[in-house]
Design a protein around this motif. Structure first.
Motif, short mmCIF file in Angstrom:
data_model
loop_
_atom_site.label_atom_id
_atom_site.label_comp_id
_atom_site.label_asym_id
_atom_site.label_seq_id
_atom_site.Cartn_x
_atom_site.Cartn_y
_atom_site.Cartn_z
N PRO A 351 15.10 -21.03 -26.26
CA PRO A 351 14.56 -19.69 -25.86
C PRO A 351 14.64 -18.56 -27.14
O PRO A 351 13.74 -17.55 -26.87
CB PRO A 351 15.39 -19.02 -24.82
N GLN A 352 15.24 -19.02 -27.92
CA GLN A 352 15.30 -18.11 -29.28
C GLN A 352 14.33 -18.11 -30.24
O GLN A 352 14.51 -19.19 -31.31
CB GLN A 352 16.96 -18.17 -29.72
N LEU A 353 13.37 -17.51 -30.48
CA LEU A 353 12.65 -17.43 -31.68
C LEU A 353 13.42 -16.85 -32.75
O LEU A 353 14.30 -16.11 -32.91
CB LEU A 353 11.52 -16.61 -31.43
N TYR A 354 13.24 -17.62 -33.95
CA TYR A 354 13.82 -17.37 -35.07
C TYR A 354 13.46 -15.95 -35.77
O TYR A 354 12.43 -16.20 -36.83
CB TYR A 354 13.90 -18.36 -36.15
N VAL A 355 13.78 -14.70 -35.35
CA VAL A 355 13.45 -13.35 -36.11
C VAL A 355 14.26 -13.53 -37.20
O VAL A 355 15.39 -12.67 -37.22
CB VAL A 355 13.71 -12.30 -34.89
N ARG A 356 13.68 -13.53 -38.28
CA ARG A 356 14.15 -13.95 -39.53
C ARG A 356 14.49 -12.17 -40.15
O ARG A 356 15.54 -12.22 -40.99
CB ARG A 356 13.54 -14.58 -40.57
N GLU A 357 13.57 -11.39 -39.69
CA GLU A 357 13.48 -10.33 -40.24
C GLU A 357 12.79 -9.34 -39.41
O GLU A 357 11.70 -9.75 -39.01
CB GLU A 357 13.17 -10.20 -41.62
N SER A 358 13.28 -8.22 -39.30
CA SER A 358 12.63 -7.29 -38.35
C SER A 358 12.55 -5.99 -38.77
O SER A 358 12.27 -5.49 -40.22
CB SER A 358 12.96 -7.62 -36.93
#
Length: 505
Positions: A351-358
């Motif tokens: 379920p976890q999208l790899y949000v590398r940077e926000s």
């Protein structure tokens, strides 16, 4: 009926950083609650990233190291283990939650409009979409997105600063043939050689500026897939509903231009399970399709989540089955499927999208490339980073030769670990005095490329809670925490704060 909770420390985000913050808060006798927007704690650590980006092991201490030692114990091994299955990582964090009597509230998302109530420079409470209210004396934002920080009138940045802004070399627009990782000569047009037919999906007509110019683009996201080749524990990856063959034209043309490997990683975490990540210019990253994610509302983010899954699931299916993929390539990837014993609640897909940077906070202090390269002393370390400065690509564009190229990627190894300043996780005093941000820290895109690793987030989460507890014992202002006290406490907690040559102590 709406609920109101009042605790010493409200932790928004049950990532590994958030759980370590809660453990440290409880160790110091403070009441705490972890408010997790999803139904699973651990973020990337339990979400498929089982091939740990540890950098240099000597830089990892405290609860972060304890986590990896507990993982080893689950496999009946001594020392620390850096390769593991998602379900084992989840078990370790659930053990910690139980042992320290940590309250975790699942499925509670911050109300994005007017969800943060402040009085002057203090957050008083946060309100969820459910209407539930959480009041605290200190707040910790441990999310990858930085929503609590972003909605608290705190300065932040999304994208890439220019190289000129802080005298860096890796920031801003970053084309480079050595990082392209695509075969040369890929035609960018729908009909090869016919510009009037339009550009291929996701290919921009130009890179948007000169080398080193800043912009608001983000490095690509994907899912860290846990795959298995064990036929007794495997479900095949199906062609997803909504599959669009045109989304894989760059893949087909890369193969036509000679690419025969590196379509995605098959890094083994056990004898029959992988942590499968992006591996080249055309891979599991959905380049260019996440740039609006940090500022998007939940509906838009959910749409992007589904678009990333559709692309990535379709990408794997394409490699395994499509007639335009040569049989010898299909044969390499065909044995791999989703493990039946992982992510059982979500159809075996993480379920976890790899949000590398926000978002990245802009504090009074900003970690830059100069700090990471050890060109600038850090007198108030709360932990160390040591992984390479690493950015995935941000976009495809038509290069000067008229071919498809990638832009934004860099990978620069470090000679030694570097200290991370306490000031990097606290906002400007004028903006907020009772929030600490251990994930969306005050750092440039270049520096964040190294900081953004799960062991470091756990280190910073623990140090954030230690500082929060010290603040609560005095005037409650996180900027007033005396570093000498924090340093002593973190040393007691086995945090690695300096390598000897760097230590001012």
């Amino acid at each position: 009926m709406y609920q109101e909770r009042q605790v010493d420390i409200v932790i928004y985000g049950g990532t590994a950083a958030g759980i370590m913050a809660a453990v440290q808060a409880r160790k110091m006798g403070k009441s705490a609650v972890v408010v997790e927007p999803s139904q699973r704690i651990g973020g990337l650590t339990t979400g498929g990233l089982g091939d740990t980006d540890f950098g240099m092991k000597q830089a990892i201490g405290g609860l972060s190291l304890e986590f990896y030692k507990r993982v080893a114990q689950k496999y009946s091994q001594d020392g620390a283990r850096w390769l593991f299955e998602p379900k084992v990582a989840l078990e370790v964090l659930q053990d910690l939650v139980a042992e320290h009597d940590i309250e975790v509230i699942y499925g509670e998302r911050l109300r994005l409009k007017d969800g943060v109530t402040k009085k002057g420079s203090q957050i008083i409470s946060i309100c969820m979409e459910s209407g539930n209210l959480y009041q605290g004396k200190v707040f910790i934002d441990a999310t990858y997105e930085g929503d609590l920080m972003g909605k608290s009138s705190i300065s932040y940045f999304v994208g890439r600063e220019s190289n000129a802004q802080y005298g860096e070399t890796l920031n801003g627009i970053h084309p480079g043939d050595e990082l392209n990782e695509l075969p040369s000569g890929i035609d960018p047009y729908v009909i090869k050689g016919v510009p009037s037919s339009g550009l291929l999906l996701r290919v921009n007509p130009h890179r948007g500026g000169d080398f080193g110019d800043g912009d608001n683009k983000l490095q690509a996201y994907n899912f860290r897939m846990c795959l298995t080749n064990n036929p007794d524990n495997r479900v095949e990856i199906e062609k997803p509903e909504g599959y669009n063959e045109a989304d894989y034209e760059i893949l087909f043309r890369a193969i036509e231009q000679g690419q025969s490997s590196k379509f995605f990683k098959l890094n083994m975490v056990t004898s029959d399970k992988t942590d499968s990540n992006n591996n080249s210019g055309i891979s599991t990253d959905y380049n260019g399709m996440n740039h609006s994610y940090p500022e998007a509302d939940y509906v838009e983010r959910e749409q992007m989540w589904h678009a990333h899954r559709l692309y990535q699931q379709g990408y794997v299916w394409t490699l395994q089955n499509h007639p335009r993929v040569p049989e010898e390539i299909r044969a390499v990837y065909k044995p791999w499927g989703l493990p039946l014993d992982e992510f059982t609640e979500t159809g075996h897909w993480t379920p976890q999208l790899y949000v590398r940077e926000s978002r990245r906070m802009i504090g009074d202090y900003i970690v830059t490339e100069h700090v990471v390269r050890l060109d600038k002393p850090v007198p108030d370390s709360i932990g160390m980073g040591s992984f390479a400065m690493d950015s995935h690509h941000t976009q495809y564009y038509v290069n000067e030769d008229g071919h498809v190229s990638t832009e934004g990627g860099f990978y620069v190894k470090l000679k030694a670990p570097y200290p991370i300043s306490y000031q990097a996780i606290v906002p400007k005093r004028t903006e907020c005095t009772n929030l600490i941000v251990p994930v969306c820290v005050s750092a440039t895109h270049a520096a964040y490329g190294s900081i953004r690793m799960e062991p470091v987030f756990m280190i910073l989460g623990q140090s954030a809670a230690a500082a929060a507890a010290l603040a609560l014992d005095t005037d409650g202002i996180v900027q007033n925490v005396k570093y000498e006290q924090l340093h002593s406490l973190l040393v007691e907690e086995n945090q690695v704060l300096y390598v000897d040559a760097l230590s001012p102590y």
